[in-house]
Design a protein around this motif. Structure first.
Motif, PDB file in Angstrom:
ATOM      1  N   MET A  75       0.860  -1.185   0.000  1.00  0.00           N
ATOM      2  CA  MET A  75       0.000   0.000   0.000  1.00  0.00           C
ATOM      3  C   MET A  75       0.890   1.227   0.000  1.00  0.00           C
ATOM      4  N   SER A  76       0.312   2.387  -0.228  1.00  0.00           N
ATOM      5  CA  SER A  76       1.118   3.596  -0.177  1.00  0.00           C
ATOM      6  C   SER A  76       1.538   3.861   1.262  1.00  0.00           C
ATOM      7  N   LYS A  77       2.600   4.620   1.407  1.00  0.00           N
ATOM      8  CA  LYS A  77       3.091   4.943   2.746  1.00  0.00           C
ATOM      9  C   LYS A  77       2.023   5.678   3.558  1.00  0.00           C
ATOM     10  N   ILE A  78       1.326   6.608   2.922  1.00  0.00           N
ATOM     11  CA  ILE A  78       0.286   7.373   3.621  1.00  0.00           C
ATOM     12  C   ILE A  78      -0.845   6.463   4.068  1.00  0.00           C
ATOM     13  N   ASP A  79      -1.276   5.582   3.179  1.00  0.00           N
ATOM     14  CA  ASP A  79      -2.366   4.665   3.531  1.00  0.00           C
ATOM     15  C   ASP A  79      -1.954   3.726   4.656  1.00  0.00           C
ATOM     16  N   LEU A  80      -0.728   3.246   4.596  1.00  0.00           N
ATOM     17  CA  LEU A  80      -0.252   2.342   5.637  1.00  0.00           C
ATOM     18  C   LEU A  80      -0.290   3.029   7.003  1.00  0.00           C
ATOM     19  N   GLU A  81       0.212   4.244   7.051  1.00  0.00           N
ATOM     20  CA  GLU A  81       0.269   4.964   8.328  1.00  0.00           C
ATOM     21  C   GLU A  81      -1.129   5.304   8.838  1.00  0.00           C
ATOM     22  N   GLN A  82      -2.024   5.703   7.933  1.00  0.00           N
ATOM     23  CA  GLN A  82      -3.397   6.009   8.344  1.00  0.00           C
ATOM     24  C   GLN A  82      -4.105   4.762   8.865  1.00  0.00           C
ATOM     25  N   LYS A  83      -3.898   3.666   8.155  1.00  0.00           N
ATOM     26  CA  LYS A  83      -4.548   2.410   8.541  1.00  0.00           C
ATOM     27  C   LYS A  83      -4.048   1.940   9.901  1.00  0.00           C
ATOM     28  N   LEU A  84      -2.747   2.021  10.108  1.00  0.00           N
ATOM     29  CA  LEU A  84      -2.167   1.621  11.379  1.00  0.00           C
ATOM     30  C   LEU A  84      -2.670   2.507  12.511  1.00  0.00           C
ATOM     31  N   ASN A  85      -2.627   3.833  12.293  1.00  0.00           N
ATOM     32  CA  ASN A  85      -3.078   4.762  13.335  1.00  0.00           C
ATOM     33  C   ASN A  85      -4.538   4.552  13.679  1.00  0.00           C
ATOM     34  N   THR A  86      -5.354   4.366  12.664  1.00  0.00           N
ATOM     35  CA  THR A  86      -6.786   4.183  12.892  1.00  0.00           C
ATOM     36  C   THR A  86      -7.064   2.964  13.762  1.00  0.00           C
ATOM     37  N   ASN A  87      -6.428   1.856  13.430  1.00  0.00           N
ATOM     38  CA  ASN A  87      -6.638   0.628  14.207  1.00  0.00           C
ATOM     39  C   ASN A  87      -6.135   0.765  15.632  1.00  0.00           C
ATOM     40  N   LEU A  88      -4.949   1.322  15.802  1.00  0.00           N
ATOM     41  CA  LEU A  88      -4.365   1.394  17.139  1.00  0.00           C
ATOM     42  C   LEU A  88      -5.076   2.417  18.023  1.00  0.00           C
ATOM     43  N   VAL A  89      -5.520   3.528  17.445  1.00  0.00           N
ATOM     44  CA  VAL A  89      -6.269   4.509  18.232  1.00  0.00           C
ATOM     45  C   VAL A  89      -7.579   3.908  18.717  1.00  0.00           C
ATOM     46  N   SER A  90      -8.235   3.137  17.847  1.00  0.00           N
ATOM     47  CA  SER A  90      -9.522   2.546  18.211  1.00  0.00           C
ATOM     48  C   SER A  90      -9.379   1.281  19.048  1.00  0.00           C
ATOM     49  N   GLY A  91      -8.147   0.772  19.140  1.00  0.00           N
ATOM     50  CA  GLY A  91      -7.927  -0.448  19.917  1.00  0.00           C
ATOM     51  C   GLY A  91      -8.255  -1.710  19.147  1.00  0.00           C
ATOM     52  N   VAL A  92      -8.481  -1.595  17.829  1.00  0.00           N
ATOM     53  CA  VAL A  92      -8.815  -2.754  17.002  1.00  0.00           C
ATOM     54  C   VAL A  92      -7.523  -3.342  16.436  1.00  0.00           C
ATOM     55  N   THR A  93      -7.100  -4.457  16.989  1.00  0.00           N
ATOM     56  CA  THR A  93      -5.873  -5.089  16.506  1.00  0.00           C
ATOM     57  C   THR A  93      -6.155  -6.205  15.507  1.00  0.00           C
ATOM     58  N   THR A  94      -7.409  -6.662  15.448  1.00  0.00           N
ATOM     59  CA  THR A  94      -7.778  -7.673  14.466  1.00  0.00           C
ATOM     60  C   THR A  94      -7.569  -7.108  13.067  1.00  0.00           C
ATOM     61  N   GLY A  95      -6.876  -7.845  12.236  1.00  0.00           N
ATOM     62  CA  GLY A  95      -6.611  -7.376  10.887  1.00  0.00           C
ATOM     63  C   GLY A  95      -5.261  -6.723  10.730  1.00  0.00           C
ATOM     64  N   LEU A  96      -4.583  -6.458  11.834  1.00  0.00           N
ATOM     65  CA  LEU A  96      -3.243  -5.903  11.746  1.00  0.00           C
ATOM     66  C   LEU A  96      -2.254  -7.010  11.360  1.00  0.00           C
ATOM     67  N   PRO A  97      -1.132  -6.656  10.766  1.00  0.00           N
ATOM     68  CA  PRO A  97      -0.156  -7.656  10.335  1.00  0.00           C
ATOM     69  C   PRO A  97       0.731  -8.103  11.495  1.00  0.00           C
ATOM     70  N   ASP A  98       1.630  -8.999  11.203  1.00  0.00           N
ATOM     71  CA  ASP A  98       2.642  -9.407  12.183  1.00  0.00           C
ATOM     72  C   ASP A  98       3.823  -8.436  12.168  1.00  0.00           C
ATOM     73  N   ILE A  99       4.172  -7.975  10.964  1.00  0.00           N
ATOM     74  CA  ILE A  99       5.341  -7.120  10.756  1.00  0.00           C
ATOM     75  C   ILE A  99       4.923  -5.874   9.994  1.00  0.00           C
TER      76      ILE A  99
END
Length: 432
Positions: A75-99
């Motif tokens: 994914m693009s760098k911007i999308d990756l960072e937004q996706k990661l931030n969104t999940n971690l802020v909301s506490g949703v770890t399901t769907g996150l990668p290992d690395i």
């Protein structure tokens, strides 16, 4: 903590755009398990570089782990960072990668913003076998939270023919000061009609390179503003002003104009990172006309080096991973400790890592005809050992945003100290 307000803003924006969440309700219901398989999921950007590195690592690891598979999500760098931030802020770890791949300047922000979200990797690899400044960049509160990866060791690319026409030899470029560089630039301009360098009034690359070479940054180790009273930053701005007003710099706006400036032969030198090499080599008709030298240094800052860094990234492991031990083992035996990996990565993709044991390999010591037969990758790798280690903290992007607002005032003769005060005030407003 001040960052919480920033994260609230991010959350409000990203939650309003559900596509950025990166996991639908259905995805949230699916378990993040690998079913006992030796399988990992990794997120990264740039498949021709970072993704290619993971594929090399996968094939290397599979030699002793034939049942191992790696799913690389691009994914693009911007999308990756937004996706990661969104999940971690909301506490949703399901769907996150290992690395996950992270820019070095974001690592401290991630660790301090998301307590317990990333695995402490201290002791998993021999961190003393990596360039020290890279280890410093992945270290937060005395612990290492990422496997060092590619470097942005900076250097001065120069046109041999232009410098020779101006009466200079390669040795004249070794370990010089910025004052000397500017003096030489005036001679080059007079003798050849070529500009010495480019300046971009809207970019924030050169000043961080200069400041890093003096072992300083925009913020302190405890993430406080470090503009007012920062001698290295003040001197870096003076250099930028002198370059911009001395008549030796070609103004450019944007990446395309910057690349065109050297691919078209308009400038005599390029101050940039090792990853710039393939782009410079795109001008096939210039083969043999280029050389490399260390960057200039600040003359009146004690301990300033002719070495710095621009960019770079590292690999992090999510604490929520159900295959955390496998992820650590995979990284430690490839990106975190294999000369074979880095030799292949350099040969196939032009990627230079921070693993110092690989620096003496045949791939790194190869003579590059385009640069007059110089062993440029080995040279940049050796320079990386001299880069001052700094703590970039949590707010580098906010600091760079504040920096750019004062470029015009500085170039047009404004008081630098007043500009530093204005930058600091704006920065502090941004991170409140």
């Amino acid at each position: 903590m001040k960052i919480k307000k920033l994260l609230s803003t991010i959350m409000a924006f990203t939650m309003a755009t559900t596509v950025l969440v990166g996991c639908s309700n259905k995805a949230k219901e699916e378990p993040n398990a690998n079913g006992g398989e030796k399988k990992l999921v990794a997120w990264c950007w740039d498949q021709s570089f970072n993704g290619a590195a993971l594929k090399i690592a996968e094939e290397l690891y599979k030699k002793d782990n034939s049942d191992f598979t790696l799913e690389i999500v691009d994914m693009s760098k911007i999308d990756l960072e937004q996706k990661l931030n969104t999940n971690l802020v909301s506490g949703v770890t399901t769907g996150l990668p290992d690395i996950i791949l992270a820019n070095d300047i974001n690592i401290a922000k991630y660790i301090n913003s998301y307590d317990g979200a990333f695995t402490d990797l201290s002791g998993t690899i021999k961190f003393d076998e990596f360039s020290k400044y890279k280890v410093d960049s992945v270290t937060v509160n005395g612990k290492q939270y990422a496997i060092p990866f590619d470097i942005g060791s900076a250097g001065m690319f120069y046109r041999r023919d232009y410098l020779e026409q101006a009466g200079f030899k390669p040795e004249d470029l070794q370990n010089i000061t910025w004052e000397k560089y500017i003096e030489m630039g005036k001679v080059v301009k007079e003798k050849t009609g070529k500009d010495m360098i480019t300046v971009n009034p809207n970019e924030d690359t050169l000043i961080p390179i200069i400041m890093n070479s003096a072992g300083s940054w925009f913020t302190t180790e405890d993430n406080k503003a470090n503009f007012v009273g920062n001698k290295a930053l003040e001197e870096s701005l003076k250099v930028f002003k002198e370059l911009s007003t001395s008549g030796i710099a070609k103004p450019v706006t944007g990446w395309s104009e910057f690349v065109g400036s050297f691919n078209n032969g308009d400038v005599a030198t390029v101050i940039s990172a090792v990853w710039q090499i393939p782009t410079i080599m795109d001008a096939k008709d210039q083969s043999g006309k280029w050389g490399v030298a260390p960057i200039p240094r600040l003359s009146n800052i004690e301990g300033a080096k002719n070495a710095s860094n621009e960019g770079g990234s590292s690999w992090m492991v999510l604490e929520s991973s159900k295959s955390k031990d496998l992820a650590i083992d995979f990284l430690s035996k490839t990106i975190g400790g294999s000369s074979d990996f880095y030799s292949e990565f350099l040969t196939n993709n032009g990627g230079v890592g921070s693993y110092t044991k690989a620096f003496e390999s045949e791939a790194y010591s190869k003579e590059i005809e385009f640069f007059g037969g110089e062993k440029v990758y080995q040279i940049f790798s050796e320079w990386s050992k001299e880069v001052p280690g700094i703590t970039v903290g949590m707010y580098t992007q906010e600091a760079k945003d504040a920096l750019k607002t004062e470029f015009s005032n500085i170039v047009n003769g404004g008081d630098i100290n007043k500009s530093l005060e204005a930058m600091q005030n704006l920065f502090e407003q941004q991170v409140q």
